[in-house]
Motif scaffolding. Structure first.
Motif, PDB file in Angstrom:
ATOM      1  N   UNK B 118       0.830  -1.209   0.000  1.00 36.46           N
ATOM      2  CA  UNK B 118       0.000   0.000   0.000  1.00 36.46           C
ATOM      3  C   UNK B 118       0.858   1.250   0.000  1.00 36.46           C
ATOM      4  N   UNK B 119       2.141   1.070   0.151  1.00 42.22           N
ATOM      5  CA  UNK B 119       3.033   2.231   0.283  1.00 42.22           C
ATOM      6  C   UNK B 119       3.399   2.844  -1.052  1.00 42.22           C
ATOM      7  N   UNK B 120       4.320   3.800  -0.948  1.00 42.80           N
ATOM      8  CA  UNK B 120       4.734   4.568  -2.107  1.00 42.80           C
ATOM      9  C   UNK B 120       5.291   3.677  -3.214  1.00 42.80           C
ATOM     10  N   UNK B 121       6.030   2.596  -2.829  1.00 46.13           N
ATOM     11  CA  UNK B 121       6.682   1.760  -3.827  1.00 46.13           C
ATOM     12  C   UNK B 121       5.793   0.635  -4.364  1.00 46.13           C
ATOM     13  N   UNK B 122       4.641   0.446  -3.734  1.00 49.12           N
ATOM     14  CA  UNK B 122       3.690  -0.590  -4.177  1.00 49.12           C
ATOM     15  C   UNK B 122       4.243  -1.998  -4.148  1.00 49.12           C
ATOM     16  N   UNK B 123       5.353  -2.233  -3.475  1.00 48.96           N
ATOM     17  CA  UNK B 123       5.848  -3.608  -3.337  1.00 48.96           C
ATOM     18  C   UNK B 123       6.791  -3.671  -2.153  1.00 48.96           C
ATOM     19  N   UNK B 124       7.026  -4.869  -1.686  1.00 45.20           N
ATOM     20  CA  UNK B 124       7.912  -5.035  -0.530  1.00 45.20           C
ATOM     21  C   UNK B 124       9.350  -5.196  -1.010  1.00 45.20           C
ATOM     22  N   UNK B 125      10.287  -5.060  -0.072  1.00 45.49           N
ATOM     23  CA  UNK B 125      11.702  -5.204  -0.433  1.00 45.49           C
ATOM     24  C   UNK B 125      11.989  -6.633  -0.892  1.00 45.49           C
ATOM     25  N   UNK B 126      11.257  -7.602  -0.311  1.00 49.04           N
ATOM     26  CA  UNK B 126      11.434  -8.994  -0.728  1.00 49.04           C
ATOM     27  C   UNK B 126      11.121  -9.153  -2.211  1.00 49.04           C
ATOM     28  N   UNK B 127      10.052  -8.445  -2.609  1.00 41.33           N
ATOM     29  CA  UNK B 127       9.688  -8.515  -4.029  1.00 41.33           C
ATOM     30  C   UNK B 127      10.739  -7.839  -4.910  1.00 41.33           C
ATOM     31  N   UNK B 128      11.281  -6.715  -4.433  1.00 42.59           N
ATOM     32  CA  UNK B 128      12.332  -6.030  -5.192  1.00 42.59           C
ATOM     33  C   UNK B 128      13.531  -6.949  -5.388  1.00 42.59           C
ATOM     34  N   UNK B 129      13.830  -7.715  -4.341  1.00 40.35           N
ATOM     35  CA  UNK B 129      15.033  -8.558  -4.389  1.00 40.35           C
ATOM     36  C   UNK B 129      14.792  -9.909  -5.048  1.00 40.35           C
ATOM     37  N   UNK B 130      13.628 -10.074  -5.641  1.00 38.03           N
ATOM     38  CA  UNK B 130      13.279 -11.372  -6.232  1.00 38.03           C
ATOM     39  C   UNK B 130      14.356 -11.898  -7.197  1.00 38.03           C
ATOM     40  N   UNK B 131      14.914 -11.068  -8.092  1.00 44.93           N
ATOM     41  CA  UNK B 131      15.937 -11.585  -9.014  1.00 44.93           C
ATOM     42  C   UNK B 131      17.122 -12.216  -8.275  1.00 44.93           C
ATOM     43  N   UNK B 132      17.506 -11.623  -7.146  1.00 38.58           N
ATOM     44  CA  UNK B 132      18.619 -12.194  -6.379  1.00 38.58           C
ATOM     45  C   UNK B 132      18.211 -13.533  -5.772  1.00 38.58           C
TER      46      UNK B 132
END
Lengths: 632, 202
Positions: B118-132
Motif C-alpha cells: 500500500x506504500x509509495x513503492x507498491x511492493x515489498x523489499x522482498x519482491x524487489x530482491x526477487x531476481x537475487x
C-alpha cells in the motif's frame, strides 16, 4: 669577372638550384648533385669560381658543426649509452685497423713510417656529412646499418682530437714553425704541460654541459618571450657558433663540441624550435660545402698524376670497404645491413682536408703528396653516392633481403586487409595483438635484418622504402582496407601519407605520432586517426599512481578516460595555430590550460558528472520535502 | 567457524555515506573477506577463476551494494553474468555453490514504510530482491532476508553508525554460531537477527 659576394652567391645558388633537383630526379641523391654542381662551376670546367674554393670550404665546414649539433639534439643520452659498444668497439676497431692497413700499403710505396701513419690516420676517417645526409634521405638512420654508421662516425669525430695531438710527434723535417697562419690565433692550451692541457679540456667540456643545463634554458625562455622569431634564430646560431669557437680555443673539434651541446639540450622544451631554426642553415652550408669539394678537385693535377690518383682511390675504397665488411661480420650484422653500412662509409671524410693542411704545416707530408691526396679525398667523396647506388641497384638485389617474398602466382591474399608499416617496438605490439586474434596482416619494414627475422617467424613481410608506390602496391595496398603507419621517422610518415592519399585514397590510415608537435603535422595532413606514442601508457601510470595513493581505481580510470577526451580536444584547437611566432607562446599557454582543465575535470567527475550515482540533488530534494512534511 | 565473503559493489565510494560506514564496521577477523569489485576490476574485466575460487572458499556470501533503480550497480550484474557459470553454479552439473547461504546488504533512499504493497513503492523489499532470490535458488544456495539500511537520505551520522554497529554484530554472529536456516528465516530483515537469536537463547 666581378668577384663580389653577390656574384659568388649567384653562382653557388644557381648551380645548386639547377643540379640538385636534377640529381634527385635521376635518383642520384642530393650529395652527388652538389658535387657535380661544384665540378661544373669549378676552375676545371666553367671556371666561375677559382682558388677561393678552399676558403669557402673552410666556412662551409661549419655546416658539419651544425649537423652534429642537430644530431645531438635528436639524440638522448640514453641512446648514446645504448650505442657505447658500437661506438667504442666498432668505431675504435675501424679506425685502428684501417689506419694500420693503409699505413702498411703506404710504406710499400716508399713513404716513411711517420708519413704512412699520418696518411693512414687521415684516410681512415669517413665523411659524416655525406653519410648521414645520404642515410637520412633514404630513411635508413634507424636501421642497424644506420646506427652502426652513426656510431663509427661519432668515434671518428672523437678520434680527430688525439690525431691532432699526435701529428707534431710525427714530424720528420724541420718545420717552418710559423704557427701564426697554421692555427688561427693559437689556442689556450698551446705550450701548456700535458696535465694542464687535459684539465683545461675537461674543464671546458664540463662547462659546456653545466652551462647547457643551467643557463641556456632560461636564456631561451627569455628570448622566446620577446616573440621575435629572428632573435630566437640568432640565439640558436649564437649557441652553436659560441661552442665552436670555444672548442677551437682548446684544440677540440668544434663538431664534437656542438654535438655535446646538442645532447645537453636534447631534453629541453625548445628542442623543436632550435631544430627548425638551425636546419635550413645546416642544409645550405652543407650544400655549399659539397659544392666547394666539387670545385676543389683540380683536374690539371688529376691528369698529371692520373694513374697514381686512380690507384689510391681504388686502394682506399677497397681497403675501407673490406675492413668495414669484416667488422660488420664480427659484430653480427646481417649481410644486407653490412653491405649498406660498409659501402656507405667508403669515402674519406671532410676532416681529411683539415688534417692534410695541418700535416703539411707540421712538415710531415710534402706539398705534392698533400695535393694529390686532397684530390683523392675529393674524388672518393664524389664516388661515394655512386658506390651507394651500385650497391643498391646491383649488389643488394643479389645478396640482400628480397623486397618481396617469393610467393606463388596467386599472391593477392584477400584476407590481408591490414597493412602495418614499421615493425619496431610500436608496430610489433600491434602485429602481435592482431596475430593473436588471428587477423592476418602484411608488414612493411625498412630494416632488412628485422625483415629476415620476421620472415623466419612466418610473418608476411615486404622490405624497402615504405613511402614508395610500387612497394605499397606489391604489399596489396589497393586491396587492403586499413594501413597502420607505425614507422618512427616523422618525415617518412608524412611522405607515406602523401603517397597513400594520392594512390590509395580508399585506405584508412591509422598513424603513430611521437608527440604533440608531430600530431599537429599529421592533423594538418588531414589525418583522423592519430595515436601519440606515450599518451595511453602515461595515463596508465597516472592511474596506478592515484591508486597507490589510495584513490579508487575505478574513479582513476574514468578520470584518465576523460583526460584523453579533453586532451585530444585541446590538441585539435592548438593544431589550428600555425603562425610560428605564436607557437612558442601557445604551447606555454597550453600547459596552463591543461592544468586548469584537469582541475575542472576533477570537479566535473566528482560532482555534476556523476548525477546518476547517489546524486546530491536527490538528497537535497528529499530533505526539503522532509521539512515541509515531517511525516515523510 | 563460518567463512564470510562480502562482494562489494559501489561505483563512487568517495561520495557514499552509508557504505563507507558499513565497510568501516566490518570486523577484521579471520574468515571474513571483502571483495571490492569496482576496485579490483576498474575495466569491468572480471577474473572469473579468481571469483569462483573465492566463492568456493567461503560458506556465506554477501552482496553488499546500494540499491540503484531497484537493482544493483552494473558491476554486480556483470559479476553474476560472468561468474555464475552454467555447469558450475547452476544447471545439470552445477553444484559448486550448493548449500551456501547468500543475502544482500543494501541501502535504499526510500524508507521502510514506503516498501509496502500500500506504500509509495507498491511492493515489498522482498519482491524487489526477487531476481537475487531466484539467482540463489537456481544456484542451489539458501537465500536469506537482507540487511537493509533504508531511508538513507534522511539519516544522520549517528544513525548510520548505529547501522554499522549492527552490521558488525551480525557478521560476528554469523561467523561464530551455526544458526539453522529456520532461525535465520524468522527475521524479515537480518537487522533484527541479533534480538531474535538473543530471545531464542533466553
Amino acid at each position: 669577372m666581378e668577384h663580389s659576394f653577390f656574384y659568388k652567391a649567384l653562382v653557388f645558388l644557381g648551380a645548386a638550384v639547377l643540379f640538385v633537383p636534377l640529381a634527385k630526379k635521376s635518383g642520384l641523391g642530393s650529395v652527388l648533385g652538389y658535387l657535380i654542381a661544384g665540378v661544373i662551376i669549378g676552375p676545371s670546367v666553367m671556371g666561375f669560381v677559382g682558388a677561393e674554393g678552399q676558403d669557402i670550404m673552410h666556412y662551409a665546414e661549419f655546416g658539419v658543426v651544425m649537423m652534429l649539433f642537430l644530431i645531438g639534439l635528436e639524440l638522448e643520452p640514453e641512446l648514446l649509452w645504448k650505442l657505447r659498444k658500437s661506438i667504442l668497439g666498432l668505431g675504435g676497431l675501424q679506425v685502428i685497423v684501417t689506419t694500420v692497413v693503409i699505413a702498411g700499403i703506404a710504406m710499400l710505396f716508399h713513404f716513411s713510417w711517420q708519413q704512412a701513419l699520418a696518411l693512414g690516420m687521415i684516410l681512415s676517417l669517413s665523411s659524416t656529412a655525406i653519410v648521414l645526409q645520404t642515410m637520412a634521405e633514404k630513411g635508413l638512420m634507424k636501421t642497424s646499418a644506420g646506427q652502426s654508421a652513426f656510431a663509427v662516425l661519432l668515434f671518428q669525430d672523437i678520434a680527430v682530437i688525439p690525431m691532432l695531438a699526435l701529428f707534431p710527434l710525427l714530424a720528420t723535417t724541420d718545420i717552418l714553425h710559423n704557427s701564426s697562419d697554421a692555427h688561427e690565433a693559437g689556442t689556450w692550451v698551446d705550450g701548456q704541460p700535458a696535465w694542464l692541457h687535459a684539465t683545461i679540456v675537461l674543464g671546458v667540456i664540463a662547462a659546456v654541459i653545466a652551462v647547457g643545463r643551467i643557463a641556456v634554458r632560461p636564456l631561451l625562455r627569455l628570448v622566446a618571450k620577446t616573440n621575435m622569431r629572428e632573435i630566437f634564430t640568432a640565439t640558436a646560431l649564437l649557441i652553436v657558433v659560441g661552442i665552436a669557437v670555444l672548442m677551437t680555443r682548446v684544440g677540440l673539434s668544434p663538431a664534437l663540441g656542438a654535438f655535446l651541446a646538442g645532447v645537453v639540450l636534447a631534453n629541453s622544451e625548445y628542442r623543436h624550435e632550435l631544430e627548425s631554426d638551425i636546419e635550413p642553415f645546416k642544409g645550405l652550408l652543407l650544400g655549399v660545402f659539397f659544392i666547394a669539394v666539387g670545385a676543389s678537385i683540380d683536374f690539371g693535377l688529376v691528369s698529371q698524376h692520373l694513374r697514381e690518383i686512380i690507384m689510391w682511390v681504388c686502394i682506399l675504397i677497397a681497403v675501407k670497404a673490406l675492413v668495414l665488411l669484416l667488422l660488420g661480420k664480427v659484430f653480427k650484422m646481417g649481410t644486407e645491413q653490412n653491405f649498406i653500412f660498409s659501402f656507405g662509409l667508403t669515402q674519406v671524410g671532410e676532416f681529411a682536408f683539415v688534417l692534410f693542411s695541418f700535416s703539411f704545416q707540421q712538415g710531415i707530408l710534402s706539398q705534392e703528396t698533400t695535393n694529390v691526396m686532397t684530390a683523392v679525398v675529393a674524388i672518393s667523396m664524389g664516388l661515394s653516392p655512386l658506390i651507394v647506388m651500385v650497391n643498391e641497384k646491383l649488389l643488394l638485389p643479389r645478396v640482400g633481403t628480397e623486397e618481396t617474398e617469393e610467393r606463388p602466382a596467386d599472391d593477392i591474399d584477400e584476407k590481408h586487409s591490414v597493412i602495418i608499416a614499421g615493425f619496431g617496438h610500436f608496430g610489433s605490439t600491434i602485429g602481435r595483438f592482431l596475430r593473436a586474434n588471428r587477423i592476418p596482416a602484411t608488414y612493411l619494414d625498412m630494416d632488412s635484418d628485422r625483415v629476415d627475422a620476421l620472415r623466419k617467424m612466418g610473418f608476411k613481410v615486404f622490405y624497402g622504402d615504405v613511402s614508395r608506390v610500387d612497394l605499397l602496391q606489391a604489399a596489396g595496398a589497393d586491396k587492403a582496407r586499413i594501413i597502420v603507419i607505425a614507422i618512427s621517422s616523422p618525415e617518412k610518415r608524412l611522405e607515406m601519407i602523401e603517397t597513400i592519399k594520392k594512390h590509395f585514397p580508399h585506405l584508412h590510415m591509422l598513424v603513430r605520432a611521437a608527440n604533440r608537435y608531430d600530431a599537429y603535422d599529421l592533423m594538418n595532413a588531414g589525418m583522423l586517426h592519430i595515436y601519440r606514442e606515450s599518451l595511453d601508457t602515461s595515463l596508465r601510470v597516472g592511474v596506478d599512481v592515484m591508486s597507490l595513493l589510495g584513490h579508487r581505481r575505478y574513479t582513476a580510470r574514468r578520470q584518465a578516460a576523460n583526460f584523453i577526451k579533453y586532451d585530444e580536444a585541446n590538441l585539435k584547437r592548438l593544431s589550428s595555430i600555425r603562425n610560428p611566432d605564436e607557437y612558442v607562446v601557445a604551447a606555454r599557454k597550453f600547459f596552463e590550460e591543461i592544468e586548469a582543465t584537469i582541475q575542472s575535470d576533477r570537479q566535473y567527475l566528482l560532482s555534476e558528472g556523476d548525477m546518476s550515482w547517489d546524486p546530491d540533488s536527490l538528497i537535497e530534494e528529499v530533505r526539503a520535502s522532509l521539512q515541509e512534511n515531517p511525516q515523510g | 567457524m563460518r567463512k564470510i565473503l562480502i562482494i562489494f559493489a559501489h561505483p563512487v565510494l568517495e561520495k557514499s555515506r552509508v557504505h563507507k560506514r558499513l565497510l568501516h564496521h566490518i570486523p577484521h577477523l579471520d574468515g571474513i573477506t571483502v571483495n571490492d569489485l569496482y576496485e579490483n576490476y576498474p575495466d569491468f574485466d572480471i577474473d572469473v577463476t579468481r571469483e569462483q575460487q573465492l566463492l568456493l572458499a567461503h560458506d556465506i556470501i554477501i552482496w553488499q551494494h546500494p540499491l540503484y533503480w531497484y537493482s544493483a550497480p552494473a558491476m554486480l550484474k556483470q559479476w553474476q553474468d560472468l561468474v555464475l557459470e552454467h555447469g558450475w553454479a547452476y544447471g545439470k552439473d552445477g553444484y559448486a555453490l550448493r548449500g551456501k547461504k547468500v543475502f544482500n546488504v543494501i541501502s535504499s533512499g526510500s524508507s521502510l514504510q514506503s516498501y509496502q504493497r500500500e506504500g509509495y513503492q507498491h511492493c515489498t523489499i522482498t519482491e524487489v530482491l526477487k531476481p537475487f532470490e531466484r539467482t540463489a535458488e537456481l544456484c542451489r544456495m539458501t537465500y536469506l532476508p537482507p540487511f537493509w539500511v533504508s531511508g538513507t537520505h534522511k539519516l544522520e551520522m549517528p544513525q548510520i553508525n548505529e547501522y554499522g554497529k549492527r552490521y558488525n554484530q551480525l557478521l560476528q554472529l554469523l561467523r561464530q554460531e551455526n544458526l539453522k536456516d529456520e532461525e535465520l528465516m524468522q527475521a524479515s530483515c537480518l537487522n533484527d537477527l541479533i534480538e531474535i537469536s538473543q530471545n531464542n537463547l533466553a
